[in-house]
Scaffold this motif. Structure first.
Motif, short mmCIF file in Angstrom:
data_model
loop_
_atom_site.label_atom_id
_atom_site.label_comp_id
_atom_site.label_asym_id
_atom_site.label_seq_id
_atom_site.Cartn_x
_atom_site.Cartn_y
_atom_site.Cartn_z
N UNK A 499 43.11 -27.16 -60.02
CA UNK A 499 44.32 -26.72 -59.31
C UNK A 499 44.27 -27.11 -57.83
N UNK A 500 43.11 -26.88 -57.22
CA UNK A 500 42.94 -27.25 -55.81
C UNK A 500 43.18 -28.74 -55.61
N UNK A 501 42.56 -29.54 -56.49
CA UNK A 501 42.67 -30.99 -56.35
C UNK A 501 44.10 -31.45 -56.50
N UNK A 502 44.81 -30.88 -57.47
CA UNK A 502 46.16 -31.35 -57.71
C UNK A 502 47.17 -30.86 -56.68
N UNK A 503 46.82 -29.77 -55.96
CA UNK A 503 47.77 -29.35 -54.93
C UNK A 503 47.57 -30.15 -53.64
N UNK A 504 46.46 -30.85 -53.53
CA UNK A 504 46.28 -31.77 -52.41
C UNK A 504 45.93 -33.14 -52.94
N UNK A 505 46.86 -33.75 -53.66
CA UNK A 505 46.54 -35.02 -54.30
C UNK A 505 46.16 -36.07 -53.28
N UNK A 563 50.51 -27.96 -66.26
CA UNK A 563 51.02 -26.87 -65.43
C UNK A 563 51.19 -27.34 -63.98
N UNK A 564 50.18 -28.05 -63.55
CA UNK A 564 50.19 -28.49 -62.15
C UNK A 564 51.14 -29.67 -61.92
N UNK A 565 51.62 -30.31 -63.00
CA UNK A 565 52.54 -31.43 -62.82
C UNK A 565 53.93 -31.09 -63.34
N UNK A 566 54.20 -29.77 -63.47
CA UNK A 566 55.58 -29.37 -63.79
C UNK A 566 56.47 -29.82 -62.62
N UNK A 567 57.73 -30.12 -62.90
CA UNK A 567 58.65 -30.67 -61.89
C UNK A 567 58.59 -29.91 -60.57
N UNK A 568 58.80 -28.59 -60.68
CA UNK A 568 58.89 -27.78 -59.47
C UNK A 568 57.59 -27.82 -58.69
#
Ligand code: GDP
Ligand code: MG
Length: 689
Positions: A499-505, A563-568
């Motif tokens: 989750x951390x990684x995907x929120x700061x790609x 989950x982390x790549x949902x549109x919103x």
């Protein structure tokens, strides 16, 4: 018909005697009546007389002699019996028949044989012969009653009678031969009682004369060839006694009777009459059957075959005794049949069964062993077999119930063992299995019965199979639980970093994520394998569990990525990234735009840099290709029909489709443009101030 007569007045007084064996009212019994029918009452009478349980400890004596020679009178005086005595005042008609009465002074059955003087009265000697046969086959002592003055009259009635006795005796006991048959006792004592002995001729002389007469008769007999050399003394012992005239010398008569009685009661005397060699070896409880059988044989005028009679007797009595033993046996075993059928394990059932068996066999042995040995042995085998087969359902029932009980206990023991902290599954199973086997073998052994061909090994095999199934089921449940627990650990370790990684790609993000994924996956497998050791799992079971684990680990990752790549979420991530770059300077300080600033350039840079992240988020693409995970096969319960994406190589690594990307990009651009317009406006307004 056969009748029981009320004791005569004479016998009543005698019966009042001290011994009390022959109680008043239970007196005599006519065992053969004038129609030559044998009584059906003998057994109950023997029981009433207390004779039935005597085994061999009883004796039989019979009296023979002419009518009205005082035979019945003698017996009544001698044994305290109650036989009919002829009334002196009126001459009675001669009756025929055999009467029996117990002695009042010892365990002796006394038989009064009436009407053996057909010869004297010119009648046929049929009954004489029959009663002689009957008496010789069953009595130890034959009293021959005669007047003193009859002695020496070789042609006299008694001599004819004795000739008959000797003849039938040869037929009865002379057959010999077959040693496998029961051998009847061959010897009989003939006791001559010489009545109205005047005293002028001494006993020795009378004895000599009688003995000579007997020898003469013996010699005159036509003997079968194989018995041509047989002597009188090999079949008969002769003994003698005299009695004074009862009416003329009543006191002397009484004294002599008392003296004679001693020869029937006092074992210590040398002239004691009931020597063991005369005993016909018929157990008391078989007397009734035996005598009746003998009489039937006598009636049909067949050759009386004593060995056959004894064998028949043995078979009949052994069967009767066995039936009695079985009846008692079934009665005592009845109480436990119900609980065993109801599924209970009966404690100490084996001990009970052995107890019933030894009681039944003890009873049988005590009574039946007196009969012909080989018949007894054969019937005993039959009895044992039938007792065993009657117990066999109890044995099998107990084993079945043990099986059920022990299998239940085994499950509980496993469950209990699994509650212990840090348990070793294999050790828990081993311990419970050892205990179960031991319980079963102990229980099985307890319920075994000597000589029965029973075994519990087969049922033990069934139990072991059951225990294995129970343990396997338990192990499957436990491995499933273990896999679930490991899966939880996997999620805990994996999801947060992802989750951390995907929120700061950023570029290189996938290498980080996939390295983590690999690490977590490997340590999950290690955890499984190290625990699985104690479960004694097979290689296939391990493979199956590991492949479930891999599928679930992959699915956790993939779901988290979705989950982390949902549109919103992606849009929010892009917005945040864009704002970080556009609204804040390198030091993280919010920018205040001045007219000199290159708003255009900053906007474009931030927007392009942010948009460059979109392809990274769209696809799992490590820079090191080997980090790209090999797709596991889905676990069995996974429904590929409803969502094949995570396990299909063409879709598994893709998170955002091109269409989706375009939509997101368009929306992001609108947001970014709005931010630009707002920044431009703020710059203009600051210039205006
Ligand atoms: P059984 O027919 O041989 O049984 O003779 P009983 O006992 O009925 O007696 C027949 C008759 O002989 C009776 O009248 C008796 O009183 C009589 N009696 C009994 N004992 C003696 C005895 O010792 N001597 C004599 N002379 N008569 C006797
Ligand atoms: Mg009589």
């Amino acid at each position: 018909a056969v009748k029981e007569l009320v004791p005569g007045p004479e016998s009543t007084t005698v019966n009042g005697g001290s011994n009390g064996l022959n109680k008043v009212g239970e007196g005599r019994l006519q065992i053969v009546n004038e129609h030559q029918e044998f009584t059906k009452e003998l057994s109950p009478y023997l029981a009433k007389w207390g004779m039935l349980d005597k085994g061999f400890a009883y004796d039989v004596v019979a009296v023979f002699g002419s009518q009205s020679t005082g035979k019945s009178t003698l017996l009544n005086r001698l044994f305290g019996t109650s036989f009919d005595v002829m009334d002196e005042s009126r001459r009675q008609q001669t009756t025929r028949g055999i009467w029996m009465c117990p002695s009042a002074f010892s365990s002796t059955l006394v038989m009064d044989v009436e009407g053996t003087d057909g010869r004297e009265r010119g009648e046929d000697q049929d009954f004489e012969r029959k009663s002689a046969l009957f008496s010789l086959a069953s009595t130890e002592v034959l009293i021959v009653n005669l007047w003193e003055h009859q002695i020496g009259l070789y042609q006299g009635a008694n001599m004819g009678l004795l000739k008959t006795v000797f003849e039938v005796n040869l037929g009865l006991f002379g057959a010999g031969g077959d040693s496998s048959r029961p051998k009847p006792q061959e010897k009989t004592l003939i006791l001559f009682v010489i009545r109205d002995h005047v005293g002028s001729t001494p006993l020795e002389n009378l004895t000599a004369t009688l003995t000579q007469d007997m020898e003469k008769i013996w010699i005159s007999l036509s003997k079968p060839p194989h018995l041509a050399d047989a002597t009188l003394s090999s079949y008969f012992d002769l003994s003698f006694a005299t009695l004074p005239h009862k009416l003329l010398m009543p006191e002397k008569f009484e004294d002599a009777v008392l003296e004679l009685r001693k020869r029937f009661t006092d074992r210590s005397r040398s002239d004691y009459v009931f020597q063991p060699s005369y005993h016909k070896r018929i157990p008391a409880d078989g007397v009734s059957f035996y005598m009746e059988g003998i009489w039937q044989q006598v009636l049909t005028n067949k050759d009386l075959d004593l060995p056959t009679q004894q064998e028949l007797l043995a078979q009949f009595r052994c069967d009767e005794i066995a039936a009695g033993a079985i009846e008692a046996f079934l009665a005592s075993s009845k109480a436990v049949r119900r609980p065993v059928e109801g599924g209970s394990v009966v404690d100490g059932l084996g001990a009970l069964m052995r107890d019933w068996l030894s009681t039944a066999l003890g009873k049988f042995d005590r009574d039946a062993s007196r009969y012909h040995a080989s018949v007894y042995q054969r019937k005993r085998l039959d009895l044992v077999a039938s007792l065993h087969s009657s117990l066999s359902p109890l044995f099998l029932g107990q084993l079945k119930n043990l099986h059920k009980q022990i299998a239940g206990q085994f499950s509980r023991d496993l469950a209990q063992g699994l509650k212990e902290p840090g348990y070793d599954f294999a050790a828990v199973v081993d311990r419970a299995d050892f205990k179960a086997r031991k319980s079963f073998i102990d229980g099985g052994k307890e319920v075994l019965v000597e000589d029965a061909d029973w075994e519990y090994e087969h049922e033990l095999g069934l139990l072991e199979e059951d225990l294995r199934l129970i343990a396997d089921k338990m192990r499957a449940d436990e491995t499933k639980k273990m896999v679930n627990a490991i899966e939880r650990t996997v999620k805990r370790q994996l999801l947060e970093p992802v989750e951390v990684a995907l929120s700061h790609p950023k570029p290189g993000m996938w290498d980080e994520i996939l390295t983590k994924y690999r690490e977590v996956g490997e340590s999950a497998e290690e955890a499984y394998l190290s625990k699985a050791k104690s479960y004694n799992c097979t290689a296939e079971e391990n493979d199956a569990a590991l492949s479930i684990l891999r599928a679930r680990t992959w699915l956790s990752l993939r779901r988290k990525l979705e989950e982390q790549t949902a549109d919103a979420t992606v849009l929010a991530t892009l917005r945040t990234t864009f704002e970080d770059r556009f609204r804040y300077d390198e030091a993280g300080v919010p920018r205040v735009w001045k007219p000199a600033d290159d708003l255009e350039g900053a906007f474009t840079k931030a927007k392009d840099e942010t948009l460059a992240l979109l392809p990274i988020l769209s696809h799992i693409t490590p820079t090191t290709p080997s980090l790209l995970p090999v797709l596991p096969s889905p676990e069995q319960s996974y429904d590929l029909d409803s969502d094949p994406t995570p396990f299909d190589p063409s879709t598994a690594y893709t998170l955002l489709s091109p269409t989706k990307r375009n939509t997101i990009e368009a929306r992001f651009k609108r947001d970014a443009d709005a931010a630009y317009v707002e920044a431009k406006r703020s710059m203009v307004s600051s210039v205006a101030q």
